[in-house]
Design a protein around this motif. Structure first.
Motif, short mmCIF file in Angstrom:
data_model
loop_
_atom_site.label_atom_id
_atom_site.label_comp_id
_atom_site.label_asym_id
_atom_site.label_seq_id
_atom_site.Cartn_x
_atom_site.Cartn_y
_atom_site.Cartn_z
N ALA A 88 0.80 -1.27 -0.03
CA ALA A 88 0.00 -0.04 0.11
C ALA A 88 0.94 1.22 -0.01
CB ALA A 88 -1.05 -0.25 1.12
N LEU A 89 1.38 1.67 -1.26
CA LEU A 89 2.23 2.75 -1.33
C LEU A 89 1.30 3.95 -1.91
CD1 LEU A 89 5.06 1.19 -3.47
CD2 LEU A 89 4.83 1.37 -0.90
N ALA A 90 1.41 5.13 -0.89
CA ALA A 90 0.66 6.28 -1.00
C ALA A 90 -0.82 6.08 -1.18
CB ALA A 90 1.16 7.09 -2.04
N ALA A 91 -1.12 4.93 -0.43
CA ALA A 91 -2.44 4.49 -0.17
C ALA A 91 -3.48 5.58 0.60
CB ALA A 91 -2.85 3.20 0.47
N ALA A 92 -4.52 5.67 0.25
CA ALA A 92 -5.69 6.66 0.77
C ALA A 92 -6.10 6.19 2.08
CB ALA A 92 -6.77 7.00 -0.13
N PRO A 93 -6.58 6.94 3.09
CA PRO A 93 -7.14 6.50 4.29
C PRO A 93 -8.24 5.16 3.88
CG PRO A 93 -6.99 8.93 4.26
CD PRO A 93 -6.69 8.42 2.70
N SER A 94 -7.99 4.16 4.72
CA SER A 94 -8.86 3.26 4.66
C SER A 94 -9.08 2.37 6.09
CB SER A 94 -8.26 2.23 3.50
OG SER A 94 -7.08 1.59 3.92
N ALA A 95 -9.76 1.21 5.91
CA ALA A 95 -9.84 0.58 7.49
C ALA A 95 -8.46 -0.14 7.69
CB ALA A 95 -10.84 -0.68 7.10
N ASP A 96 -7.61 -0.36 6.58
CA ASP A 96 -6.29 -0.94 7.22
C ASP A 96 -5.37 0.37 7.54
OD1 ASP A 96 -6.97 -3.68 6.61
OD2 ASP A 96 -6.65 -3.20 4.48
N GLY A 100 -4.10 6.69 5.93
CA GLY A 100 -3.38 6.43 4.68
C GLY A 100 -1.85 6.05 5.08
N THR A 101 -1.48 6.14 3.87
CA THR A 101 0.16 6.00 3.94
C THR A 101 1.11 6.83 3.09
OG1 THR A 101 0.15 4.33 2.10
CG2 THR A 101 -0.50 3.17 4.08
N THR A 102 2.38 6.77 3.36
CA THR A 102 3.32 7.81 2.78
C THR A 102 3.73 6.84 1.44
OG1 THR A 102 5.13 6.68 3.71
CG2 THR A 102 4.18 8.29 5.02
N ILE A 103 4.43 7.52 0.85
CA ILE A 103 5.10 7.16 -0.52
C ILE A 103 5.97 5.73 -0.36
CG2 ILE A 103 6.42 7.32 -2.50
CD1 ILE A 103 6.06 10.44 -2.27
N GLY A 104 6.40 5.78 0.72
CA GLY A 104 7.28 4.84 1.04
C GLY A 104 6.44 3.26 1.74
N SER A 106 4.80 3.75 4.55
CA SER A 106 4.65 3.77 6.19
C SER A 106 3.08 4.24 6.64
CB SER A 106 5.48 4.72 6.77
OG SER A 106 6.81 4.19 6.26
N ASP A 107 2.62 3.78 7.61
CA ASP A 107 1.28 4.18 8.08
C ASP A 107 1.31 5.67 8.71
OD1 ASP A 107 -1.43 3.09 8.78
OD2 ASP A 107 -0.80 4.31 10.64
N MET A 108 0.57 6.30 8.15
CA MET A 108 0.69 7.90 8.54
C MET A 108 0.11 8.02 10.18
SD MET A 108 1.58 10.11 6.38
CE MET A 108 1.08 11.35 7.38
N TYR A 109 -0.77 7.46 10.36
CA TYR A 109 -1.32 7.33 11.76
C TYR A 109 -0.14 7.06 12.82
CZ TYR A 109 -3.83 6.17 16.26
OH TYR A 109 -4.14 6.29 17.54
N ALA A 110 0.65 5.86 12.62
CA ALA A 110 1.79 5.53 13.34
C ALA A 110 2.86 6.70 13.09
CB ALA A 110 2.34 4.33 13.12
N MET A 111 2.83 7.28 12.16
CA MET A 111 4.04 8.32 11.82
C MET A 111 3.64 9.63 12.53
SD MET A 111 6.52 7.09 9.79
CE MET A 111 7.16 8.62 8.79
N ILE A 112 2.33 9.96 12.48
CA ILE A 112 1.99 11.35 13.27
C ILE A 112 2.10 11.14 14.74
CG2 ILE A 112 -0.01 12.62 13.81
CD1 ILE A 112 -0.77 12.25 11.26
N VAL A 113 1.79 9.90 15.28
CA VAL A 113 1.97 9.76 16.81
C VAL A 113 3.58 9.78 17.33
CG1 VAL A 113 1.90 7.88 18.60
CG2 VAL A 113 0.06 8.14 16.96
N ARG A 114 4.47 9.16 16.24
CA ARG A 114 5.79 9.31 16.57
C ARG A 114 6.23 10.62 16.52
NH1 ARG A 114 10.11 6.28 19.07
NH2 ARG A 114 11.96 6.86 18.05
#
Length: 325
Positions: A88-96, A100-104, A106-114
């Motif tokens: 899921a590269l650069a995937a839009a927000p979804s249930a998984d 969403g995810t970054t270009i690489g 990485s999960d955006m939720y986890a990245m924002i928390v960090r």
């Protein structure tokens, strides 16, 4: 009757003058004793005045939510910030991937928390250390006067000419791994106290002429004891407000350096790093930039509201401070 009028006059003066502590008297005509006095503490008055300002309470609630999110947000996320999903590269927000995810991948939720945790850590630690250093050095420069004050002011003026932004970038650039936030905190602290020290020195110049300071000198009290026990506590309101607002300044510095690639670097992350990564994909994957931006705006806005509320709560002449009851 005379005793009652005298006690009521004392209570009225305490309320109108905006003193940090109020004396509440129960009139004799209502069955109270003339000696029955109830004193409202300084901190109680500050809390009451702060809670009377809805915007300040809103800012405090938002900041607490962000802090809890940074501390415990990773526990409810199935992904880690350093665990990319290559399916899921650069995937839009979804249930998984909730944000969403970054270009690489990485999960955006986890990245924002960090990233939020790192930015808060840098902001809070550096702002606290800056206020401690500036309070001690600023009051000491003003207290000793004479040659010490002239040399101290000359040093402060010289330090202000140093390009601190570039030096902090050079300090952080030499770091590696996940230690970048620590070196960034050291760099911001090393150059951030200079301007505050000048302000505190100006405020201390009026305090050093007060009678209790002169009395302490006459009684042989040590200079550093006077600074730490008399001068610094009397600047407590200014220090508290500047510490809270300094968090915003430190977070903005961290964000700017990381956005330019001179601050926190991979494998670690921060809000500035997320913004830097999101600028290149703002058209194809806007969530990579929008979500970190929203968190950064909420953080700075909430701290600003808290700082304004503290200013009104501590200042006895503020219109929103209210009266002691």
């Amino acid at each position: 009757m005379a005793t009652e009028e005298k006690d009521l006059g004392l209570n009225q003066d305490a309320a109108t003058e905006g003193t940090p502590a109020a004396v509440v008297v129960k009139p004799v005509s209502q069955g109270g004793d003339a000696q029955d006095l109830k004193r409202t503490g300084r901190m109680t008055l500050y809390v009451r005045r702060f809670m009377r300002r809805p915007s300040a309470v809103f800012g405090l609630v938002v900041l607490c939510i962000l802090i809890l999110f940074a501390l415990f947000g990773a526990m409810v996320c199935p992904w880690k910030y350093d665990e990319p999903d290559f399916t899921a590269l650069a995937a839009a927000p979804s249930a998984d991937h909730w944000l969403g995810t970054t270009i690489g991948g990485s999960d955006m939720y986890a990245m924002i928390v960090r990233g939020l945790g790192r930015s808060l850590l840098v902001g809070i630690i550096s702002s606290t250390l800056i206020m401690i250093i500036s309070a001690v050095l600023g009051t000491a420069i003003a207290f000793f006067e004479g040659v010490v004050e002239k040399v101290g002011m000359w040093i402060l003026d010289m330090l202000l000419t140093i390009p601190s932004f570039l030096l902090v970038a050079m300090i952080v650039r030499s770091s590696s791994g996940t230690s970048g936030w620590l070196w960034l905190t050291i760099g911001i602290t090393a150059f951030g106290w200079i301007g505050y020290a000048r302000v505190i020195r100006t405020l201390t110049m009026s305090l050093r002429e007060l009678d209790y300071i002169r009395a302490a000198k006459f009684m042989g009290v040590g200079s550093f004891r006077i600074i730490l026990r008399h001068l610094v506590p009397n600047l407590g309101s200014v220090l508290i407000i500047n510490t809270v607002l300094g968090v915003v300044s430190a977070v903005n510095q961290e964000t700017a350096l990381s956005f330019l690639g001179l601050g926190i670097k991979a494998p670690d992350t921060s809000l500035g790093t997320l913004l830097m990564n999101g600028q290149s994909s703002v058209l194809t994957a806007p969530w990579i930039l929008l979500f970190p931006s929203a968190v950064l705006i909420l953080l700075t806005f909430s701290v600003q509201l808290i700082g304004d509320g503290l200013r009104d709560a501590i200042d006895p002449y503020s219109r929103s401070a209210g009266k002691a009851e």
